[in-house]
Write a protein that holds these residues in place. Structure first.
Motif, PDB file in Angstrom:
ATOM      1  N   ASN A  27       0.816  -1.227   0.000  1.00  0.00           N
ATOM      2  CA  ASN A  27       0.000   0.000   0.000  1.00  0.00           C
ATOM      3  C   ASN A  27       0.850   1.278   0.000  1.00  0.00           C
ATOM      4  N   THR A  28       2.059   1.211  -0.514  1.00  0.00           N
ATOM      5  CA  THR A  28       2.892   2.418  -0.537  1.00  0.00           C
ATOM      6  C   THR A  28       2.368   3.435  -1.547  1.00  0.00           C
ATOM      7  N   ARG A  29       1.850   2.964  -2.669  1.00  0.00           N
ATOM      8  CA  ARG A  29       1.304   3.881  -3.670  1.00  0.00           C
ATOM      9  C   ARG A  29      -0.059   4.414  -3.252  1.00  0.00           C
ATOM     10  N   LYS A  30      -0.897   3.561  -2.697  1.00  0.00           N
ATOM     11  CA  LYS A  30      -2.234   3.984  -2.282  1.00  0.00           C
ATOM     12  C   LYS A  30      -2.167   4.982  -1.141  1.00  0.00           C
ATOM     13  N   ALA A  31      -1.259   4.732  -0.193  1.00  0.00           N
ATOM     14  CA  ALA A  31      -1.109   5.646   0.943  1.00  0.00           C
ATOM     15  C   ALA A  31      -0.200   6.831   0.629  1.00  0.00           C
ATOM     16  N   LYS A  32       0.406   6.854  -0.562  1.00  0.00           N
ATOM     17  CA  LYS A  32       1.288   7.941  -0.988  1.00  0.00           C
ATOM     18  C   LYS A  32       2.432   8.164   0.001  1.00  0.00           C
ATOM     19  N   ALA A  44      11.495   4.974  -4.885  1.00  0.00           N
ATOM     20  CA  ALA A  44      11.576   4.378  -3.548  1.00  0.00           C
ATOM     21  C   ALA A  44      10.698   3.142  -3.439  1.00  0.00           C
ATOM     22  N   ARG A  45       9.523   3.169  -4.110  1.00  0.00           N
ATOM     23  CA  ARG A  45       8.655   1.985  -4.071  1.00  0.00           C
ATOM     24  C   ARG A  45       9.331   0.790  -4.738  1.00  0.00           C
TER      25      ARG A  45
END
Length: 417
Positions: free
Chosen positions: A278-283, A289-290
């Motif tokens: 959820n790194t992209r969804k949670a920004k 970095a992702r």
């Protein structure tokens, strides 16, 4: 404790042809096992037992009987694992694919000690193969594999781990992306192993994969050019995987050897599982970095640390690492660390970011330990390049140049020059 050791076989062309024939014969045996099991199940008999399979295959193949039994054991194990995964809701198939070559197993009855003290395997009746690998009494099984264009011997043997120490220091380990292993003991001594070589290898692989994807998009699927690029892409992936695995072994070995030198008896390892979700969804992270976080080898590092620590007689446990990088150990306030130095805006506490996180892992299980003065040492996983100062360095091959002790006059002369 059972460990597997790999040994590259030095074979002649005649021996390569012989091993290839044995692999093809073992593949025929495997295909027969799959066919017999499917026919028995389709006839309404359910799962065929191991003994019935061995009876049906007896004398049909030009292999050692222990090799046939090893293939049957492998099939039954794969079938059992697939059933367990299907019960958990995973979409897994039972063994069904026909194979041209398979890894050849050898059980204890097919393993002997040669006159020169090396492992000798019985391929079939009257034909033995000397591997050149030193023989030991604790060998359980052997396998001959084809890996990266060469034959490799894999031996599983029993190793006696060291006796666990009753009293000793306790230490915590933080697993990261730049520094794969950062360990800090309760007395304040710590070690940070650099993993920038690992990052460099992954970056080179990612750039090359992008180039391959661009070239493959211009080719017709199934063409000679398309097949050539696919083979080159597979070679690149295999080479990078070998590099990363070797560097992670070096990094974890340095950490465990350091713990043994310091007299550590307990390791508290931070578990970063789920940090990439959820790194992209949670920004939380940007695109680069992702990619770095998603390619972290956290599971492999935990596995390497666990079995190396067990071999050294060090007890291990896992803790949740949430908050160990942001929390200040003095005042408890949260700070967003920038770079490798952690500085608390509330109380002014400063320390190495990963070394402090390693001590916070220890605090997760033993909060009563007082906060010491942290003394962090840096080492490379595998020293490839090393600067030379005048006079020549004598501290050792893996000591960082920044930690070299240079006398004052020599330092002044070096700067003046």
């Amino acid at each position: 404790m059972i460990k597997a050791r790999h040994h590259i076989l030095q074979t002649t062309p005649e021996q390569c042809d012989l091993l290839k024939q044995v692999q093809q014969e073992a593949a025929g045996c495997w295909n027969a096992i799959v066919a017999e099991a499917k026919a028995h199940y389709d006839a309404g008999g359910g799962w065929i037992s191991k003994n019935d399979l061995q009876k049906r295959l007896k004398g049909r193949f030009d292999l050692h009987s222990q090799t046939v039994q090893g293939l049957v054991d492998r099939f039954c194990g794969n079938r059992r694992t697939a059933a367990e995964n299907r019960r958990m809701g995973l979409d897994k198939n039972y063994p069904w694919r026909e194979k041209r070559f398979v890894t050849v197993p050898f059980k204890q009855m097919a393993i002997r000690c040669s006159a020169s003290g090396t492992v000798q395997l019985t391929l079939k009746a009257g034909i033995r193969f000397d591997t050149g690998f030193p023989f030991s009494d604790g060998i359980h099984t052997c396998e001959i594999m084809w890996r990266h264009g060469r034959y490799v011997l894999s031996c599983t043997a029993e190793y006696q781990p060291a006796e666990p120490a009753e009293q000793g220091l306790r230490a915590g380990i933080d697993i990261g992306e730049i520094h794969p292993v950062a360990v800090c003991a309760e007395n304040g001594a710590g070690l940070v192993v650099s993993g920038r070589q690992i990052r460099s290898a992954k970056q080179q692989r990612n750039k090359s994969l992008g180039t391959f994807a661009k070239r493959l998009s211009r080719c017709k699927k199934g063409s000679r050019r398309w097949k050539k690029l696919r083979r080159a892409k597979a070679r690149l992936r295999a080479k990078t995987d070998r590099q990363v695995r070797d560097l992670l072994h070096h990094a974890t070995r340095k950490a465990i050897d350091w713990c043994r030198e310091q007299g550590v008896s307990e390791l508290v390892i931070g578990n970063p599982a789920g940090v990439e979700k959820n790194t992209r969804k949670a920004k939380r992270l940007n695109r680069k970095a992702r990619q770095k976080v998603s390619q972290m080898e956290t599971g492999r590092i935990k596995q390497y640390l666990s079995y190396k620590a067990e071999e050294a007689g060090i007890q291990t446990c896992l803790v949740v690492e949430r908050g160990t990088s942001r929390d200040c150990p003095v005042c408890g306030s949260q700070n967003r660390a920038r770079g490798r130095l952690f500085v608390c805006a509330a109380c002014g506490f400063s320390a190495h970011r990963d070394g402090k996180a390693g001590f916070m892992m220890l605090w997760k299980k033993h909060p009563q330990i007082p906060l010491p003065q942290l003394r962090i040492e840096h080492r490379q996983a595998y020293p490839k390049y090393r600067k030379r100062l005048s006079p020549a360095c004598v501290d050792g091959p893996d000591v960082a140049p920044s930690s070299l002790a240079i006398p004052g006059p020599l330092l002044g002369e070096h700067i003046a020059a």
